[in-house]
Design a protein around this motif. Structure first.
Motif, PDB file in Angstrom:
ATOM      1  N   ASN A 113       8.207   3.535  -0.572  1.00  0.00           N
ATOM      2  CA  ASN A 113       7.970   2.383  -1.447  1.00  0.00           C
ATOM      3  C   ASN A 113       9.086   2.252  -2.473  1.00  0.00           C
ATOM      4  O   ASN A 113       9.139   3.003  -3.447  1.00  0.00           O
ATOM      5  CB  ASN A 113       6.618   2.518  -2.156  1.00  0.00           C
ATOM      6  CG  ASN A 113       6.368   1.331  -3.088  1.00  0.00           C
ATOM      7  OD1 ASN A 113       7.092   0.330  -3.028  1.00  0.00           O
ATOM      8  ND2 ASN A 113       5.353   1.448  -3.925  1.00  0.00           N
ATOM      9  N   ASN A 129       1.535   0.353  -0.022  1.00  0.00           N
ATOM     10  CA  ASN A 129       1.135   1.288   1.033  1.00  0.00           C
ATOM     11  C   ASN A 129       1.225   0.564   2.369  1.00  0.00           C
ATOM     12  O   ASN A 129       1.761  -0.548   2.435  1.00  0.00           O
ATOM     13  CB  ASN A 129      -0.282   1.842   0.779  1.00  0.00           C
ATOM     14  CG  ASN A 129      -1.346   0.763   0.817  1.00  0.00           C
ATOM     15  OD1 ASN A 129      -1.061  -0.403   1.075  1.00  0.00           O
ATOM     16  ND2 ASN A 129      -2.584   1.141   0.567  1.00  0.00           N
ATOM     17  N   LEU A 150       0.844   4.156  -3.293  1.00  0.00           N
ATOM     18  CA  LEU A 150       1.977   4.895  -3.856  1.00  0.00           C
ATOM     19  C   LEU A 150       2.700   4.072  -4.911  1.00  0.00           C
ATOM     20  O   LEU A 150       2.865   2.864  -4.741  1.00  0.00           O
ATOM     21  CB  LEU A 150       3.003   5.213  -2.765  1.00  0.00           C
ATOM     22  CG  LEU A 150       2.522   5.946  -1.530  1.00  0.00           C
ATOM     23  CD1 LEU A 150       3.701   6.167  -0.605  1.00  0.00           C
ATOM     24  CD2 LEU A 150       1.882   7.261  -1.895  1.00  0.00           C
ATOM     25  N   PRO A 174      -3.253  10.416  -3.203  1.00  0.00           N
ATOM     26  CA  PRO A 174      -2.534  10.800  -1.990  1.00  0.00           C
ATOM     27  C   PRO A 174      -2.348  12.312  -1.925  1.00  0.00           C
ATOM     28  O   PRO A 174      -2.025  12.946  -2.922  1.00  0.00           O
ATOM     29  CB  PRO A 174      -1.189  10.068  -2.120  1.00  0.00           C
ATOM     30  CG  PRO A 174      -1.105   9.555  -3.507  1.00  0.00           C
ATOM     31  CD  PRO A 174      -2.478   9.547  -4.094  1.00  0.00           C
ATOM     32  N   LEU A 183       1.561  13.019   1.487  1.00  0.00           N
ATOM     33  CA  LEU A 183       2.489  12.793   0.376  1.00  0.00           C
ATOM     34  C   LEU A 183       3.718  13.682   0.517  1.00  0.00           C
ATOM     35  O   LEU A 183       3.609  14.897   0.634  1.00  0.00           O
ATOM     36  CB  LEU A 183       1.775  13.089  -0.942  1.00  0.00           C
ATOM     37  CG  LEU A 183       2.538  12.691  -2.199  1.00  0.00           C
ATOM     38  CD1 LEU A 183       2.680  11.176  -2.282  1.00  0.00           C
ATOM     39  CD2 LEU A 183       1.826  13.230  -3.434  1.00  0.00           C
ATOM     40  N   ALA A 186       6.731  11.232  -4.667  1.00  0.00           N
ATOM     41  CA  ALA A 186       5.850  10.273  -5.343  1.00  0.00           C
ATOM     42  C   ALA A 186       5.777   8.935  -4.609  1.00  0.00           C
ATOM     43  O   ALA A 186       4.718   8.318  -4.557  1.00  0.00           O
ATOM     44  CB  ALA A 186       6.326  10.072  -6.772  1.00  0.00           C
ATOM     45  N   ASN A 187       6.893   8.504  -4.014  1.00  0.00           N
ATOM     46  CA  ASN A 187       6.898   7.174  -3.385  1.00  0.00           C
ATOM     47  C   ASN A 187       7.081   7.241  -1.867  1.00  0.00           C
ATOM     48  O   ASN A 187       7.448   6.244  -1.248  1.00  0.00           O
ATOM     49  CB  ASN A 187       7.985   6.287  -4.008  1.00  0.00           C
ATOM     50  CG  ASN A 187       9.383   6.747  -3.627  1.00  0.00           C
ATOM     51  OD1 ASN A 187       9.619   7.944  -3.486  1.00  0.00           O
ATOM     52  ND2 ASN A 187      10.293   5.811  -3.451  1.00  0.00           N
ATOM     53  N   TYR A 189       5.182   8.509   1.744  1.00  0.00           N
ATOM     54  CA  TYR A 189       3.949   8.997   2.367  1.00  0.00           C
ATOM     55  C   TYR A 189       4.117   8.921   3.875  1.00  0.00           C
ATOM     56  O   TYR A 189       4.603   7.918   4.398  1.00  0.00           O
ATOM     57  CB  TYR A 189       2.771   8.122   1.927  1.00  0.00           C
ATOM     58  CG  TYR A 189       1.417   8.665   2.306  1.00  0.00           C
ATOM     59  CD1 TYR A 189       0.760   9.584   1.490  1.00  0.00           C
ATOM     60  CD2 TYR A 189       0.791   8.256   3.475  1.00  0.00           C
ATOM     61  CE1 TYR A 189      -0.485  10.086   1.832  1.00  0.00           C
ATOM     62  CE2 TYR A 189      -0.459   8.752   3.828  1.00  0.00           C
ATOM     63  CZ  TYR A 189      -1.087   9.670   2.997  1.00  0.00           C
ATOM     64  OH  TYR A 189      -2.323  10.160   3.348  1.00  0.00           O
TER      65      TYR A 189
END
Ligand code: CU
Length: 541
Positions: A113, A129, A150, A174, A183, A186-187, A189
């Motif tokens: 993301n 997401n 996210l 997550p 995960l 942080a951004n 997934y």
């Protein structure tokens, strides 16, 4: 009007006048009589690209039983309907790769993301997401959990994307898993799931599902197709080898669009483009309305379509249709046979969305140019009169759903505030922390959906398909399952009604997932609720 635009305008009108009575050879059916008849004022919308072929989307196929793909959402320079601007899209493309998987495949989709400031829709980093619409797979992490959201890694621009109405953004945190899925930072997934070996082959799609921001992200272009391969080979082997086209229908507010204007509609990012066929040639078109809010009712002048599949589900046998009504989220797999040499307008017919609905007028999306040597399609037309084969390899089997006894009946009401800005299911706005309905695996429910508003809505439920039993007073053809259905609007105070039979029979769907309106503006503004599926109750003697 430039000379170039004028030329194609005249061409399209001529095609309408001369060719609309054409009857596809051997079909044994009457020519079209479209409700949205073209007039001399018909025009393509946006910028006409007179000589542009409608491009084929790229694809990424699984290899050796595994699909490994990264989808990054970020601001990128795109060209849509002839205009160049910056928009948030996947992997730099308004029409991102078609993901093609086989039954039994392992799937890994790494979502990055970096959604951020662009020329349209989005003016700063937003949570996001990915949801895989149509896949009957687990709603739990690291599979298709739409409640995991996210933050964006983009740093420029002011932060936006706060939840409307004060709800918490993340209903589920997550998680990362020992196998490396889930995960990753942080951004980032990694979604991980397996295509069930008895999953319906067909056409599905992927798009963000971060409540409150779904409409701007999908309107920006963040949506693509996902195909479970093998539909034609397994169920219509005589049609294998035909050219397959994939058409992504999208709606967009181009830069400079005024409030209240109808959205611009494109096919594979192009407005007014061309597709070529030979006289008598059959082609398979896989078509998805992967847009945000608009309805498409697709018609090709002088031609009809054999619908083989709907929402990724097979029909008992091909159904002949003059037009393909596709609310946002719906997909069809069809066969079209080209007529005589000529040029035929491909249009989206006018859709009556109701007094409170957004305007959805007829537009010409492009055209099909038929030229070259004729092809003999007699054998294929005969095949299209026959049923699909090998349907029993797909779970659930349609006949089983038809015969299963109903274990519970519910009525579910779709309504909206008087100003048309807030939307409700059973009188409530979406709350990610609330379980609205709880069922057990094995339950088969009958849901009567009531639309008390004066605009259409679109019902969609994640992780499964349903049978449509009734639309107002009418019995629709129950020849296949669906995951998306249009809800007619109320007339003179009488709600629009759709009755569904919903089989919660697949043990894979234990967990929690949403049902909602697939007009994404409505979903973002409250028209969503949740169902929790508990494991099957084992009765002891
Ligand atoms: Cu709606």
């Amino acid at each position: 009007m430039t000379p170039q635009i004028k030329k194609i305008h005249i061409l399209l009108v001529v095609a309408q006048i001369c060719l609309c009575g054409y009857k596809p050879s051997g079909s044994g059916h009457q020519p079209n009589s479209f409700s949205g008849t073209a007039t001399a004022s018909s025009k393509t919308q946006g910028v006409v690209e007179a000589s542009v072929n409608i491009p084929e989307p790229s694809e990424i196929r699984s290899i050796n039983g595994r699909l490994d793909v990264t989808l990054e959402g970020k601001p990128s320079k795109v060209i849509v309907a002839g205009k160049t601007f910056v928009s948030n899209v996947f992997n730099g493309s308004y029409i991102p790769p078609v993901l093609v998987v086989q039954r039994g495949d392992e799937v890994r989709i790494r979502f990055v993301n970096n959604v951020g400031k662009a020329d349209i829709e989005i003016d700063g980093p937003q949570p996001s997401n990915i949801h895989t619409h149509g896949m009957a797979i687990s709603p739990q992490q690291p599979a298709d959990n739409a409640f995991v959201v996210l933050p964006s890694g983009a740093s420029s621009g002011k932060m936006n994307g706060s939840m409307p109405h004060g709800h918490d953004m993340v209903a589920e945190t997550p998680k990362s898993f020992p196998d490396g899925s889930g995960l990753q930072s942080a951004n980032v997934y990694e979604y991980r799931w397996k295509v069930p070996p008895d999953h319906a082959q067909g056409l599905h799609w992927y798009h963000p599902h971060a409540h409150g921001m779904v409409e701007p992200q999908v309107l920006s272009g963040m949506s693509g197709l996902l195909v479970v391969d093998g539909f034609i080979q397994d169920h219509y082997p005589e049609l294998a080898g035909l050219k397959v086209r994939r058409l992504l229908l999208k709606d967009i507010d181009l830069p400079g669009a005024k409030d209240g204007d109808p959205k611009t509609k494109t096919i594979n990012g192009v407005s007014g483009g061309i597709m070529h066929m030979q006289p008598g040639e059959h082609q398979i078109w896989e078509i998805g309305n992967v847009g945000s809010d608009a309805f498409f009712d697709l018609a090709l002048d002088g031609h009809q379509f054999w619908i083989l599949g709907h929402d990724g589900n097979i029909l008992l046998k091909p159904v002949l249709a003059k037009s393909l009504f596709l609310p946002a989220g719906a997909r069809v797999t069809v066969v079209v046979q080209a007529g005589a040499k000529g040029s035929y307008a491909l249009r989206s017919l006018d859709v009556d969305t109701g007094p409170a609905g957004d305007p959805n007028p007829m537009v010409i999306l492009g055209k099909v140019v038929v030229n070259g040597p004729s092809m003999d399609g007699t054998a294929k037309n005969l095949r299209l009169e026959q049923k699909a084969v090998n349907r029993s390899t797909i779970q659930p089997v349609l006949q089983d759903v038809i015969s299963l006894p109903v274990t519970r009946k519910r009525t579910i009401t779709f309504s909206e505030s008087r100003d048309g800005k807030t939307f409700y299911i059973d009188g409530k706005e979406f709350d990610p922390a609330r379980d609205d309905i709880t069922v057990h695996v094995g339950d088969v429910e009958e849901w009567t959906l009531l639309n008390t508003t004066t605009e259409r809505h679109i019902f969609h439920i994640h992780q499964l398909d349903f049978l449509v039993e009734k639309i107002n007073e009418n019995d629709p053809d129950a020849t296949g399952l669906r995951d998306t259905i249009d809800l007619p609007y109320a007339i003179k105070g009488k709600p629009g009604m759709v009755r569904l039979k919903i089989p919660f029979t697949n043990p894979l769907i234990v967990g929690r997932f949403p049902y909602h309106c697939h007009i994404l503006e409505h979903e973002d503004h409250g028209m969503m609720a949740t169902v929790r599926v508990l494991p099957k109750v084992i009765s002891t003697p």
